[in-house]
Design an enzyme around this catalytic site. Structure first.
Site, PDB file in Angstrom:
ATOM      1  N   CYS A  72      36.801  47.126  41.821  1.00  0.00           N
ATOM      2  CA  CYS A  72      35.813  46.543  40.907  1.00  0.00           C
ATOM      3  C   CYS A  72      34.994  45.540  41.710  1.00  0.00           C
ATOM      4  O   CYS A  72      35.548  44.580  42.251  1.00  0.00           O
ATOM      5  CB  CYS A  72      36.560  45.837  39.772  1.00  0.00           C
ATOM      6  N   CYS A 180      28.752  49.307  41.226  1.00  0.00           N
ATOM      7  CA  CYS A 180      29.779  49.052  40.211  1.00  0.00           C
ATOM      8  C   CYS A 180      30.572  50.347  40.133  1.00  0.00           C
ATOM      9  O   CYS A 180      29.979  51.437  40.147  1.00  0.00           O
ATOM     10  CB  CYS A 180      29.126  48.734  38.864  1.00  0.00           C
TER      11      CYS A 180
HETATM   12  N1  DGL Z   1      33.735  48.375  37.435  1.00  0.00           N
HETATM   13  C1  DGL Z   1      33.334  47.046  37.647  1.00  0.00           C
HETATM   14  C2  DGL Z   1      32.527  46.845  38.907  1.00  0.00           C
HETATM   15  O1  DGL Z   1      32.714  47.566  39.865  1.00  0.00           O
HETATM   16  C3  DGL Z   1      32.881  46.165  36.523  1.00  0.00           C
HETATM   17  C4  DGL Z   1      32.500  46.720  35.234  1.00  0.00           C
HETATM   18  C5  DGL Z   1      32.487  45.679  34.135  1.00  0.00           C
HETATM   19  O2  DGL Z   1      33.550  45.504  33.560  1.00  0.00           O
HETATM   20  O3  DGL Z   1      31.446  45.069  33.880  1.00  0.00           O
HETATM   21  O4  DGL Z   1      31.723  45.972  38.987  1.00  0.00           O
END
Ligand code: DGL
Length: 256
Positions: A72, A180
């Site tokens: 993430c 993301c």
């Molecule tokens: N999947 C996450 C990222 O790579 C964040 C998504 C979220 O919860 O806003 O930033």
């Protein structure tokens, strides 16, 4: 007892990273924690993200993981340094793949898609200062929710992606960074609008970094048998079902 690698994301996005890690390290056992009950993280304050990420990663630590992948970008930006100071385990984080995109562009611009938190926190600001002269940062507003609700690959997803990115369709975009981990699930929708741009994400780089750290610390599995995958979530049965579905369907959604 299994020696697990813990993979953490705010929700389903990290499954795109898990998929790459499984391909590269087929004999490892992966324990995935999605904080689906609290996603999205990207519009939260840095304090909230730290508190939630810390609690989620504690669930992985309780199971005795040998390494942690923060799959993430948002949680990495807010929490990776704190976690590294707290733990002696190998910890792999992520950042938007602006550096390779900058190296690959040929005179045009780079769209960098990520969450609001990722784009505003110091980690990305530093990246921008070095590699961002042709970069246009854009918050993927609503995209995490789309993926979380199981809508990736649908006409609704195409429409949401079109709404956000159409203003840039007339510009000379060479590269698009999916910064993301939820966004690779929308790669096909992005590709429809920008058929000639090169898409970048950090999945393979993250899996390779994980492999390198496991090798460095002598932690690579020596079992010759295929590893297991187990999912944990704060989002209940429905999230668990969707996570398994996304893992199984990723080959079809992948386009980068
Ligand atoms: N999947 C996450 C990222 O790579 C964040 C998504 C979220 O919860 O806003 O930033």
């Amino acid at each position: 007892m299994r020696d697990w690698i813990g993979v953490f994301d705010s929700g389903m996005g990290g499954i795109s990273v898990l998929h790459a890690a499984r391909r590269l390290l087929p004999n490892e056992n992966f324990l995935y924690y999605g904080d689906n009950g609290n996603a999205p993280y990207g519009s939260r304050t840095v304090e909230e993200i730290r508190r939630l990420a810390g609690a989620a990663i504690d669930q992985l630590l309780d199971r005795g993981v040998k390494a942690i992948v923060i799959a993430c970008n948002t949680a990495t930006s807010a929490y990776a340094e704190i976690l590294r100071a707290r733990l002696a385990l190998p910890i792999v984080g992520m950042e938007p793949a602006l550096k390779p995109a900058q190296a690959a562009r040929h005179g045009g611009e780079i769209l960098v898609l990520a969450t609001h938190a990722t784009l505003t926190l110091p980690k990305f600001q530093r990246l921008m200062a070095t590699y961002g002269d042709a970069a246009i940062p854009v918050v993927g507003e609503g995209w995490v929710e789309l993926v979380e609700s199981g809508m990736a690959g649908t006409p609704e997803a195409d429409e949401a992606v079109r709404r956000l990115l159409e203003p840039y369709a007339g510009r000379p975009i060479d590269c698009i960074v999916l910064g993301c981990t939820h966004y690779p699930f929308l790669a096909r929708s992005v590709r429809k609008l920008f058929p000639n741009a090169k898409l970048f994400d950090g999945r393979l780089g993250t899996a390779e970094r994980l492999r390198d750290l496991l090798v460095r610390d002598g932690l690579l599995s020596n079992s010759g048998t295929p590893g297991a995958v187990e999912f944990m979530t704060s989002g209940g049965e429905d999230a668990l079902r969707k996570m398994q579905m996304l893992m199984d369907s990723f080959d079809a959604l992948e386009d980068v």
